[in-house]
Design a protein around this motif. Sequence first.
Motif, PDB file in Angstrom:
ATOM      1  N   MET A 185      -5.156   2.323  -2.792  1.00  0.00           N
ATOM      2  CA  MET A 185      -5.034   2.627  -1.376  1.00  0.00           C
ATOM      3  C   MET A 185      -4.604   1.383  -0.590  1.00  0.00           C
ATOM      4  N   ASN A 186      -5.180   0.243  -0.933  1.00  0.00           N
ATOM      5  CA  ASN A 186      -4.861  -1.001  -0.235  1.00  0.00           C
ATOM      6  C   ASN A 186      -3.380  -1.318  -0.329  1.00  0.00           C
ATOM      7  N   GLU A 187      -2.812  -1.169  -1.523  1.00  0.00           N
ATOM      8  CA  GLU A 187      -1.392  -1.475  -1.712  1.00  0.00           C
ATOM      9  C   GLU A 187      -0.505  -0.545  -0.886  1.00  0.00           C
ATOM     10  N   THR A 188      -0.859   0.730  -0.818  1.00  0.00           N
ATOM     11  CA  THR A 188      -0.080   1.693  -0.038  1.00  0.00           C
ATOM     12  C   THR A 188      -0.154   1.357   1.444  1.00  0.00           C
ATOM     13  N   ILE A 189      -1.336   1.041   1.914  1.00  0.00           N
ATOM     14  CA  ILE A 189      -1.507   0.686   3.324  1.00  0.00           C
ATOM     15  C   ILE A 189      -0.725  -0.574   3.649  1.00  0.00           C
ATOM     16  N   ARG A 190      -0.800  -1.558   2.791  1.00  0.00           N
ATOM     17  CA  ARG A 190      -0.054  -2.807   3.026  1.00  0.00           C
ATOM     18  C   ARG A 190       1.457  -2.574   3.001  1.00  0.00           C
ATOM     19  N   ALA A 191       1.926  -1.715   2.099  1.00  0.00           N
ATOM     20  CA  ALA A 191       3.361  -1.407   2.047  1.00  0.00           C
ATOM     21  C   ALA A 191       3.806  -0.721   3.338  1.00  0.00           C
ATOM     22  N   LEU A 192       2.996   0.216   3.820  1.00  0.00           N
ATOM     23  CA  LEU A 192       3.322   0.899   5.075  1.00  0.00           C
ATOM     24  C   LEU A 192       3.263  -0.063   6.251  1.00  0.00           C
ATOM     25  N   LEU A 193       2.273  -0.924   6.249  1.00  0.00           N
ATOM     26  CA  LEU A 193       2.139  -1.918   7.313  1.00  0.00           C
ATOM     27  C   LEU A 193       3.339  -2.855   7.324  1.00  0.00           C
ATOM     28  N   SER A 194       3.787  -3.234   6.148  1.00  0.00           N
ATOM     29  CA  SER A 194       4.957  -4.102   6.032  1.00  0.00           C
ATOM     30  C   SER A 194       6.210  -3.401   6.555  1.00  0.00           C
ATOM     31  N   LYS A 195       6.337  -2.124   6.231  1.00  0.00           N
ATOM     32  CA  LYS A 195       7.515  -1.351   6.629  1.00  0.00           C
ATOM     33  C   LYS A 195       7.494  -0.952   8.102  1.00  0.00           C
ATOM     34  N   LEU A 196       6.317  -0.567   8.613  1.00  0.00           N
ATOM     35  CA  LEU A 196       6.235   0.039   9.941  1.00  0.00           C
ATOM     36  C   LEU A 196       5.534  -0.812  10.999  1.00  0.00           C
ATOM     37  N   GLY A 197       4.832  -1.856  10.560  1.00  0.00           N
ATOM     38  CA  GLY A 197       3.997  -2.622  11.483  1.00  0.00           C
ATOM     39  C   GLY A 197       4.723  -3.603  12.374  1.00  0.00           C
ATOM     40  N   GLY A 198       5.911  -4.010  11.981  1.00  0.00           N
ATOM     41  CA  GLY A 198       6.677  -4.950  12.787  1.00  0.00           C
ATOM     42  C   GLY A 198       5.986  -6.292  12.981  1.00  0.00           C
ATOM     43  N   LEU A 199       5.199  -6.708  12.005  1.00  0.00           N
ATOM     44  CA  LEU A 199       4.479  -7.977  12.131  1.00  0.00           C
ATOM     45  C   LEU A 199       5.415  -9.151  11.882  1.00  0.00           C
ATOM     46  N   PRO A 200       5.196 -10.255  12.601  1.00  0.00           N
ATOM     47  CA  PRO A 200       6.071 -11.419  12.448  1.00  0.00           C
ATOM     48  C   PRO A 200       5.743 -12.280  11.226  1.00  0.00           C
ATOM     49  N   MET A 201       4.875 -11.801  10.360  1.00  0.00           N
ATOM     50  CA  MET A 201       4.473 -12.543   9.171  1.00  0.00           C
ATOM     51  C   MET A 201       4.400 -11.586   7.995  1.00  0.00           C
ATOM     52  N   PRO A 202       4.464 -12.108   6.794  1.00  0.00           N
ATOM     53  CA  PRO A 202       4.318 -11.234   5.629  1.00  0.00           C
ATOM     54  C   PRO A 202       2.919 -10.621   5.578  1.00  0.00           C
ATOM     55  N   VAL A 203       2.862  -9.344   5.317  1.00  0.00           N
ATOM     56  CA  VAL A 203       1.587  -8.641   5.245  1.00  0.00           C
ATOM     57  C   VAL A 203       0.733  -9.220   4.115  1.00  0.00           C
ATOM     58  N   ALA A 204       1.371  -9.710   3.075  1.00  0.00           N
ATOM     59  CA  ALA A 204       0.644 -10.300   1.948  1.00  0.00           C
ATOM     60  C   ALA A 204      -0.169 -11.514   2.372  1.00  0.00           C
ATOM     61  N   ASP A 205       0.219 -12.163   3.466  1.00  0.00           N
ATOM     62  CA  ASP A 205      -0.494 -13.345   3.951  1.00  0.00           C
ATOM     63  C   ASP A 205      -1.760 -13.003   4.734  1.00  0.00           C
ATOM     64  N   LEU A 206      -1.962 -11.721   5.033  1.00  0.00           N
ATOM     65  CA  LEU A 206      -3.119 -11.306   5.832  1.00  0.00           C
ATOM     66  C   LEU A 206      -4.299 -10.934   4.946  1.00  0.00           C
ATOM     67  N   ALA A 207      -5.459 -11.412   5.321  1.00  0.00           N
ATOM     68  CA  ALA A 207      -6.689 -10.998   4.642  1.00  0.00           C
ATOM     69  C   ALA A 207      -6.967  -9.547   5.002  1.00  0.00           C
ATOM     70  N   ASP A 208      -7.733  -8.861   4.176  1.00  0.00           N
ATOM     71  CA  ASP A 208      -8.055  -7.462   4.451  1.00  0.00           C
ATOM     72  C   ASP A 208      -8.755  -7.276   5.792  1.00  0.00           C
ATOM     73  N   ASP A 209      -9.519  -8.283   6.219  1.00  0.00           N
ATOM     74  CA  ASP A 209     -10.260  -8.169   7.478  1.00  0.00           C
ATOM     75  C   ASP A 209      -9.574  -8.859   8.654  1.00  0.00           C
ATOM     76  N   ALA A 210      -8.330  -9.299   8.466  1.00  0.00           N
ATOM     77  CA  ALA A 210      -7.588  -9.962   9.551  1.00  0.00           C
ATOM     78  C   ALA A 210      -7.297  -8.967  10.670  1.00  0.00           C
ATOM     79  N   ASP A 211      -7.409  -9.422  11.907  1.00  0.00           N
ATOM     80  CA  ASP A 211      -7.146  -8.601  13.093  1.00  0.00           C
ATOM     81  C   ASP A 211      -5.639  -8.330  13.180  1.00  0.00           C
ATOM     82  N   LEU A 212      -5.256  -7.084  12.945  1.00  0.00           N
ATOM     83  CA  LEU A 212      -3.830  -6.734  12.942  1.00  0.00           C
ATOM     84  C   LEU A 212      -3.214  -6.836  14.324  1.00  0.00           C
TER      85      LEU A 212
END
Length: 83
Positions: free
Chosen positions: A1-28
């Motif tokens: 589940m974590n990998e799917t969520i991170r893949a979606l976050l990477s694709k749809l989140g528009g974050l200025p950093m790689p999602v892989a660099d975020l801890a699971d509890d990091a404030d999105l």
Amino acid sequence: MNETIRALLSKLGGLPMPVADLADDADLYAAGLSSFASVQLMLGIEEAFDIEFPDNLLNRKSFASVAAIEKTVAIIVDGRKVA
């Protein structure tokens, strides 16, 4: 589940950093997740996990971190199994 969520976050989140660099509890939201992107993420999660977010879970807290999203999805999936 974590990998799917991170893949979606990477694709749809528009974050200025790689999602892989975020801890699971990091404030999105602090990491750059916008309200618009959170809606896009929600729709992607609904499709990926074949779920629908109930109104009571459509809030900032549910999308605050990868861990929060995992917990929210688990609640929905578990509730669907029980119902």
